[in-house]
Design a protein around this motif. Sequence first.
Motif: not given
Length: 94
Positions: A19-26, A31-33, A46-52, A58-64
């Motif tokens: 199961m994959n649930f993706t939300v953009r600009n949360l 960004s992507r959650a 796998d839980l992660n949040y990515l901020k371009y 072209k780069s990102a900061v991520t936590t997860g």
Amino acid sequence: GKLKLAAHYDSENLAGINMNFTVRNLFFNYSRALIEFDFAENPRLDLNYLKYIGKNFKSAVTTGIYFSNNFFPIFDLSGQTALFKNKFQQYLLI
């Protein structure tokens, strides 16, 4: 957000449903959650949040957080001799 489901079989996770649930600009723009869970004999999460970032994003900061539970058989010439259980956890901030 988008919810995706898929059935699978592989030698590492065995049979299961992914199961994959993706939300953009949360929380922020560009960004992507992501929540991904594998309902399987060897489950994983796998839980992660990515901020371009950057001029062209072209780069990102991520936590997860990532969890997996795997069993690996140990063999010798006579066959399977043991079953190695591996529980893996990873916390990420980059």
